[in-house]
Every structure is written in C-alpha cells, then in structure tokens.
Design an enzyme around this catalytic site. Structure first.
Site, PDB file in Angstrom:
ATOM      1  N   SER A  55       0.797  -1.216   0.000  1.00 23.11           N
ATOM      2  CA  SER A  55       0.000   0.000   0.000  1.00 23.11           C
ATOM      3  C   SER A  55       0.833   1.271   0.000  1.00 23.11           C
ATOM      4  O   SER A  55       1.637   1.479  -0.892  1.00 23.11           O
ATOM      5  CB  SER A  55      -0.959  -0.044   1.186  1.00 23.11           C
ATOM      6  OG  SER A  55      -1.939   0.936   1.054  1.00 23.11           O
ATOM      7  N   HIS A  56       0.669   2.097   1.047  1.00 19.47           N
ATOM      8  CA  HIS A  56       1.336   3.398   1.075  1.00 19.47           C
ATOM      9  C   HIS A  56       2.761   3.297   1.616  1.00 19.47           C
ATOM     10  O   HIS A  56       3.457   4.301   1.686  1.00 19.47           O
ATOM     11  CB  HIS A  56       0.535   4.350   1.957  1.00 19.47           C
ATOM     12  CG  HIS A  56       0.370   3.815   3.338  1.00 19.47           C
ATOM     13  ND1 HIS A  56      -0.457   2.747   3.613  1.00 19.47           N
ATOM     14  CD2 HIS A  56       0.952   4.145   4.505  1.00 19.47           C
ATOM     15  CE1 HIS A  56      -0.378   2.458   4.895  1.00 19.47           C
ATOM     16  NE2 HIS A  56       0.477   3.289   5.462  1.00 19.47           N
ATOM     17  N   ASP A  59      -2.751   6.278  -3.326  1.00 26.73           N
ATOM     18  CA  ASP A  59      -1.571   5.624  -2.744  1.00 26.73           C
ATOM     19  C   ASP A  59      -1.038   4.484  -3.628  1.00 26.73           C
ATOM     20  O   ASP A  59      -1.492   4.300  -4.755  1.00 26.73           O
ATOM     21  CB  ASP A  59      -1.896   5.114  -1.330  1.00 26.73           C
ATOM     22  CG  ASP A  59      -2.835   3.923  -1.341  1.00 26.73           C
ATOM     23  OD1 ASP A  59      -3.610   3.792  -2.299  1.00 26.73           O
ATOM     24  OD2 ASP A  59      -2.795   3.108  -0.398  1.00 26.73           O
ATOM     25  N   ASP A 102      -1.355   1.272  -3.924  1.00 27.04           N
ATOM     26  CA  ASP A 102      -2.244   0.300  -4.554  1.00 27.04           C
ATOM     27  C   ASP A 102      -3.582   0.908  -4.967  1.00 27.04           C
ATOM     28  O   ASP A 102      -4.508   0.181  -5.347  1.00 27.04           O
ATOM     29  CB  ASP A 102      -2.462  -0.902  -3.628  1.00 27.04           C
ATOM     30  CG  ASP A 102      -3.068  -0.514  -2.297  1.00 27.04           C
ATOM     31  OD1 ASP A 102      -2.845   0.622  -1.851  1.00 27.04           O
ATOM     32  OD2 ASP A 102      -3.777  -1.335  -1.686  1.00 27.04           O
ATOM     33  N   ASP A 109      -6.055   2.473  -3.352  1.00 28.93           N
ATOM     34  CA  ASP A 109      -7.301   2.431  -2.584  1.00 28.93           C
ATOM     35  C   ASP A 109      -7.500   3.651  -1.692  1.00 28.93           C
ATOM     36  O   ASP A 109      -8.597   3.882  -1.201  1.00 28.93           O
ATOM     37  CB  ASP A 109      -7.430   1.124  -1.782  1.00 28.93           C
ATOM     38  CG  ASP A 109      -6.279   0.872  -0.837  1.00 28.93           C
ATOM     39  OD1 ASP A 109      -5.328   1.671  -0.821  1.00 28.93           O
ATOM     40  OD2 ASP A 109      -6.315  -0.145  -0.117  1.00 28.93           O
ATOM     41  N   ARG A 110      -6.442   4.426  -1.470  1.00 28.91           N
ATOM     42  CA  ARG A 110      -6.612   5.648  -0.662  1.00 28.91           C
ATOM     43  C   ARG A 110      -6.757   6.857  -1.567  1.00 28.91           C
ATOM     44  O   ARG A 110      -6.305   6.839  -2.708  1.00 28.91           O
ATOM     45  CB  ARG A 110      -5.385   5.878   0.229  1.00 28.91           C
ATOM     46  CG  ARG A 110      -5.172   4.790   1.241  1.00 28.91           C
ATOM     47  CD  ARG A 110      -4.066   5.180   2.200  1.00 28.91           C
ATOM     48  NE  ARG A 110      -3.897   4.135   3.188  1.00 28.91           N
ATOM     49  CZ  ARG A 110      -3.391   4.332   4.396  1.00 28.91           C
ATOM     50  NH1 ARG A 110      -2.996   5.536   4.753  1.00 28.91           N
ATOM     51  NH2 ARG A 110      -3.280   3.339   5.240  1.00 28.91           N
ATOM     52  N   LYS A 143     -11.702  -0.079  -0.483  1.00 35.20           N
ATOM     53  CA  LYS A 143     -11.739   1.366  -0.635  1.00 35.20           C
ATOM     54  C   LYS A 143     -11.205   1.704  -2.027  1.00 35.20           C
ATOM     55  O   LYS A 143     -10.535   0.887  -2.653  1.00 35.20           O
ATOM     56  CB  LYS A 143     -10.968   2.051   0.476  1.00 35.20           C
ATOM     57  CG  LYS A 143      -9.596   1.534   0.750  1.00 35.20           C
ATOM     58  CD  LYS A 143      -9.081   2.099   2.082  1.00 35.20           C
ATOM     59  CE  LYS A 143      -7.594   1.881   2.201  1.00 35.20           C
ATOM     60  NZ  LYS A 143      -7.267   1.073   3.390  1.00 35.20           N
TER      61      LYS A 143
HETATM   62  C1  VG1 Z   1      -3.797   1.639   8.448  1.00 38.31           C
HETATM   63  C2  VG1 Z   1      -5.012   2.516   8.612  1.00 38.31           C
HETATM   64  C3  VG1 Z   1      -6.276   1.740   8.309  1.00 38.31           C
HETATM   65  C4  VG1 Z   1      -6.185   1.111   6.909  1.00 38.31           C
HETATM   66  C5  VG1 Z   1      -4.917   0.290   6.809  1.00 38.31           C
HETATM   67  C6  VG1 Z   1      -4.700  -0.262   5.411  1.00 38.31           C
HETATM   68  O1  VG1 Z   1      -3.842   0.592   9.397  1.00 38.31           O
HETATM   69  O2  VG1 Z   1      -5.075   3.046   9.916  1.00 38.31           O
HETATM   70  O3  VG1 Z   1      -7.376   2.595   8.418  1.00 38.31           O
HETATM   71  O4  VG1 Z   1      -7.298   0.300   6.658  1.00 38.31           O
HETATM   72  O5  VG1 Z   1      -3.785   1.085   7.138  1.00 38.31           O
HETATM   73  O6  VG1 Z   1      -4.678   0.755   4.456  1.00 38.31           O
HETATM   74  P1  VG1 Z   1      -3.006   0.631  10.781  1.00 38.31           P
HETATM   75  O7  VG1 Z   1      -3.306  -0.670  11.452  1.00 38.31           O
HETATM   76  O8  VG1 Z   1      -1.567   0.818  10.397  1.00 38.31           O
HETATM   77  O9  VG1 Z   1      -3.510   1.815  11.541  1.00 38.31           O
HETATM   78  V1  VG1 Z   1      -3.831   0.527   3.027  1.00 38.31           V
HETATM   79  O10 VG1 Z   1      -4.241   1.715   1.968  1.00 38.31           O
HETATM   80  O11 VG1 Z   1      -2.256   0.649   3.707  1.00 38.31           O
HETATM   81  O12 VG1 Z   1      -4.194  -1.003   2.515  1.00 38.31           O
HETATM   82 CO    CO Z   2      -3.592   1.275   0.091  1.00 40.84          CO
END
Ligand code: VG1
Ligand code: CO
Length: 553
Positions: free
Chosen positions: A118-119, A282, A284, A286-287, A386
């Site tokens: 992801s990010h 981001d 992937d 989804d954000r 998302k």
């Molecule tokens: C974080 C965010 C959460 C989100 C997750 C995955 O998790 O707080 O809201 O769903 O990342 O997002 P955590 O446990 O680090 O707080 V993504 O776009 O990284 O798949």
């Molecule tokens: Co993501």
C-alpha cells in the site's frame, strides 16, 4: 508437467495485520518465505471458506513495487501446482486494489491475491506485502486470516511446478500444466464500472468548460486508470494525471497521499494559477487525498473524515445513489462527522474496527452503501475495497452537480452540521514493548478514568473498543482505547497493524465546534489543548521518550 513438493520450515510472524502480511522486502526475498505463506493460504482455504482453490478461478496482481514481478511468477507456478483452474493476471502484474475487487466480482472469481504494501515505501530496502481477497471482492475476514496464520506455523512443504516464467506483458491466453492463464487489462473493466456510477456526461461538460484537475498518481498503480478515465473518457487535458507511470520504487517517494508525501500537490494547489481540484492516491490505489483550490472561503486538503461526511450528505447527487443511502459506516477512530449526517438523514451509522475487512458484511447485507476511514479510505457498495479514483470522481460529480467549488461545499457543510476538528498524531518506530506498555497502561486505568480532570477537560467515559459484527456475530476485542470528554471531545489510542519496523502508536484527536465563526481555525490550533491532554493522559513522553509525533495528519 512435474509438480514439485519442496520442504520448508515455518517462519515466525507470518500473521496478517490490518491489511495482509507486510514485511521488509529483504524478508520476503528469503528462500521459501513467500512460498510458505502462499501454500498456507491454499491449505487453509478449504476449512476457512468451505472450499479450496482446485478448479477455481483466481485473480492475481499487485501495485508494481520491487519484487512484484518475482512474486507474480512464483505464485503463477504455485497456483498451477495447487490445481487452480483459471488464473487471471493483470497485465505486467499490475492491478490496483479496487480494480482487483471489481474483477473478482465481475468475473465471479473464487478470490484474489494482491501484492502490495500500500502506502509503505517500495524498492529493495522498502516494504512488500501480500493480501487475500475472498469471493465478495473484499479482504479476507479475520477468521480466514487467522486460519492462514495457524497454517504458517505448521507448514512443511510447498507445491510448485518446474516451469519457466509465463509472459505477462501481452493480453494472451496460455496454459501452465492444467491451469489456464489469462492476462487481463483491468483498466477498461474498472472504467466501465465507474461509468455506471457517476454522470460522465456532466463530468465531460465540466472539463469542456475549462475545469482543471491535477491527479497525482505518485508513480504508483493508478496512473493508467487516471489517464484512461480523466484524460481519455472525460476529455481532461493531457498531463491532468501526473506521476502517472508506475515505478518499482515509486520514484523514491512514499506513495502515501498526505500533505507530507504529496507536498508537491499541496504546493500546486496553493499556486496563483492553481487547478480547481487536486487529488492523489496511494501505492495500490485504494486511498485518496482530495484538495480544493484555496480561495476566500478556505480550501486546502479536505480531511478524510470530513470528506466521508460530505460525500454522505451529497450522495443523492450521484446516479448510483439516486435513491439515497440505506446506512453508512466508519472505522472507530474516524471522526463522528458522518454520524451527524446519518442522524439528519435518519439512516443507520455503524462504528467498526480499523481495517476495510470489517465493512464487508455490512455492505453484503445491504445495511450500508457508503463507508470510510480516517486514513484516507472511502468507498461504497460498488466493490468491497476502498477506492481512490472513485472518491475523486465522486467529488467531481458533486462539484459539477452543485456548480460550486470544493471550498464552498466544505464551508457550507460545516455551517449546516458543525465542524469536527480532527487530527491524527503518529509516534512511529517505537519499541514494541513500550508501545504495548502505553496501551496496556491505559487499559488498566479505564475503570478509574471517568471523572479525571486534565486541564480544561474532564473524562466522561473510557473503554477498550470491542466489536460484534451485526451480520454474523463474529467478535473482535482490543481494537483501541476510546476516551470521551464531557464537552464531547474524544481521544483514541491504538497501535498500527501495518508497519514493518518497531511499533507505531496512533493518537486520534477530535473536538466538535458548532460555531461557524470558529470553523476557519486550523485543526492544529483548535486541537492543541486536547493534544496536550492526550500526551499527559497516556504519559507518552515518559513511556516513549518522544516529545513530538513523527507524523501529523
Ligand atoms: C492503516 C489505517 C487503516 C487502513 C490500513 C490499510 O492501518 O489506519 O485505516 O485500513 O492502514 O490501508 P493501521 O493498522 O496501520 O492503523 V492501506 O491503503 O495501507 O491497505
Ligand atoms: Co492502500
């Protein structure tokens, strides 16, 4: 073709977190590491979802980060050796997370494997990740991820084929052993879905009228989607999508759409000749981050919690939501701005633990059609993930329908509903032991917290958030410490479940402000006293040695 069974010894720590298994690339490159996890996934599915992958259709793709290519070929061989009937692979191994969800649903696939962290940063020194999505297109629920984890602890061998790499750069059909491999272009499929949701004619008019958008794909996976949708289908000028070529190291940046990592977008939106609307997504896809052009009434980045509330309040302007929303949901630490909209609309509003997987049942059951998280994730019942590009189109559709700039829509929303000032403070890379000490300490003190005074604040309630899924009754405990104050303010403390280095302690701050005269205050200013109280309450300085958060969003 010969199926090989290769012995492997279990790896510690292959437990999926908030969103799949995330580790440093160096760990994923270890011999047998990804193989052990993927075999555990295949082994766990028969019991966990009531059927295995044999003869089934699976989807495979990732965000293109370093190691994506290698992981794709490894999984193709393993899928064939485990009897998968048909494997749909995104061209060049690329598939955004929302597109994966859309493809699983559209093609009625059994599930899908997403390769992404992801990010998190990419490249050889960055992070890698793997996540399984089930047949509804959404992330595997905890029951499934825990079953996979249990299997990783006893895995003894993985199955693969002695075979060459399969070409994935052209849209061709091929076979590997008994398995059919189809290389697909998810962009057209995804764009077609969005055309059913939004008013594309109206959006074309918007761009024809000179409206300017800057979409920063952050050298991650959404570039090709953004070019196709904004530039080709909607007629926005070339270069509307910037940093639109996916790179294995994201150009050296964190593909995290926030004011720090998307600083160039913020700068572009504050320039004299700024575009009308700015957005980023981001790694992937989804954000989303959405930014209005600054004008007299305000402008700047629209916070994700606010954005969710504003989209809920304007949902009826979108063809997909013509008949209104059945209900909405937000993750627990997300601000309560959307609750106010739900109350006014007279619809249900659910508070779920952090992580998209908790929205799946509510969406499947039709209890909600729109949901979001404070971490820049918003989406609807069109898929089960998302969706960054979807959120941008939603905003554009609302802007076009109302004929107002984003800043005016924001100001008007706050005037109607009041403003929930909101900030998240992250304390990153702290020792795991200390992070646990912080949360455990608060948990122990929960019974004595009500009535405690901290400067101008008095605690009215505190708990350790536990959730029971209203659809299937599954329970999830210890999802974060919630502290409520007599004036309605709230602080939430929880630990991240996506980091790969030490622990990250997150502190979420919010305070309601009904007075429009005070809505123009900066959140940092409005929340400074609450933030200070939060530091004292959890003894953050004493426990972590940190005077200041490393990230403020
Ligand atoms: C974080 C965010 C959460 C989100 C997750 C995955 O998790 O707080 O809201 O769903 O990342 O997002 P955590 O446990 O680090 O707080 V993504 O776009 O990284 O798949
Ligand atoms: Co993501």
């Amino acid at each position: 073709m010969e199926i090989l069974s290769t012995p492997v010894t279990p790896f510690a720590g292959q437990r999926p977190g908030t969103s799949g298994l995330r580790k440093k690339v160096a760990i994923f490159r270890g011999p047998g590491y990804i193989e052990a996890f993927v075999q555990s996934l295949f082994d766990a599915l028969p019991q966990a979802v009531g059927g295995g992958v044999a003869g089934q259709t699976l989807v495979l793709g990732g965000d293109g980060r370093f190691f994506n290519d290698h992981a794709i070929q490894t999984i193709i061989r393993m899928a064939a050796a485990n009897g998968v009937g048909r494997l749909l692979v995104g061209r060049d191994g690329l598939l955004s997370t929302p597109a994966m969800s859309a493809v699983i649903r559209e093609r009625k696939a059994f599930g899908g494997i997403i390769l992404s962290a992801s990010h998190n940063p990419g490249g050889p020194d960055g992070d890698f990740g793997i996540k399984y999505n089930v047949a509804n297109g959404g992330p595997a629920p905890e029951r499934v991820t825990e079953a996979i984890y249990r299997r990783t602890q006893s895995i003894a061998a993985y199955r693969t084929l002695a075979a060459d790499d399969v070409p994935i750069d052209r849209l061709v059909l091929s076979r590997l052993g008994q398995m059919e491999v189809a290389i697909i272009d998810p962009v057209a499929e995804y764009a077609a879905l969005l055309e059913r949701i939004f008013n594309f004619d109206r959006l074309r008019d918007l761009f024809r009228g000179g409206f300017r958008l800057r979409f920063d794909a952050m050298s991650a996976v959404t570039g090709p989607y953004a070019r196709e949708i904004f530039e080709h289908r909607l007629g926005a000028p070339a270069e509307t999508a910037v940093n639109a070529d996916p790179l294995p190291d994201f150009g050296g940046r964190h593909p995290d759409p926030n004011p720090t990592h998307a600083a160039s977008l913020i700068a572009a939106m504050s320039a004299v000749d700024a575009p009308d609307f700015g957005a980023a997504s981001d790694g992937d896809g989804d954000r989303n981050m959405v930014v209005g052009r600054a004008d007299r009434t305000g402008g700047g980045m629209i916070g994700p919690s606010d954005s969710l509330a504003m989209l809920a309040a304007n949902a009826h302007l979108i063809p997909w939501f013509r008949d209104g929303l059945p209900g909405v949901a937000r993750s627990m630490p997300t601000s309560r701005a959307v609750d106010r909209v739900a109350a006014k609309l007279g619809i249900e509003c659910f508070e779920t633990p952090t992580g998209w997987k908790f929205f799946g049942n509510l969406l499947d059951a039709g209890r909600i059609a729109l949901c979001g998280e404070e971490s820049a994730g918003t989406s609807s019942n069109h898929i089960r993930e998302k969706d960054g590009v979807w959120a941008v189109l939603f905003w554009l559709n609302v802007i076009a329908a109302r004929g107002q700039p984003a800043a005016a829509i924001v100001a008007d929303h706050w005037a109607r509903f009041g403003r929930d000032f909101y900030l998240r403070h992250d304390f990153e890379e702290i020792e795991t032991e200390r992070a646990n000490q912080l949360i455990d300490g608060l948990r122990r003190r929960i019974p004595e917290l009500p009535g405690t005074r901290l400067g101008e604040f008095e605690i009215s309630e505190a708990d350790d958030f536990a959730y029971t899924d209203p659809v299937d009754g599954s329970a999830s405990a210890h999802q974060g410490i919630r502290v409520g104050f007599t004036d309605g303010a709230r602080i939430v403390y929880r630990l991240s479940g996506t980091g790969t280095e030490g622990a990250t302690s997150r502190v979420y701050l919010e305070r309601f402000e009904p007075d429009p005269a005070r809505h123009v205050l900066a959140a940092s200013e409005a929340l400074a006293p609450l933030a200070a109280a939060g530091v004292v309450l959890a003894d953050i300085v004493g426990i972590t040695g940190r005077e200041r958060p490393s990230v403020v969003v």
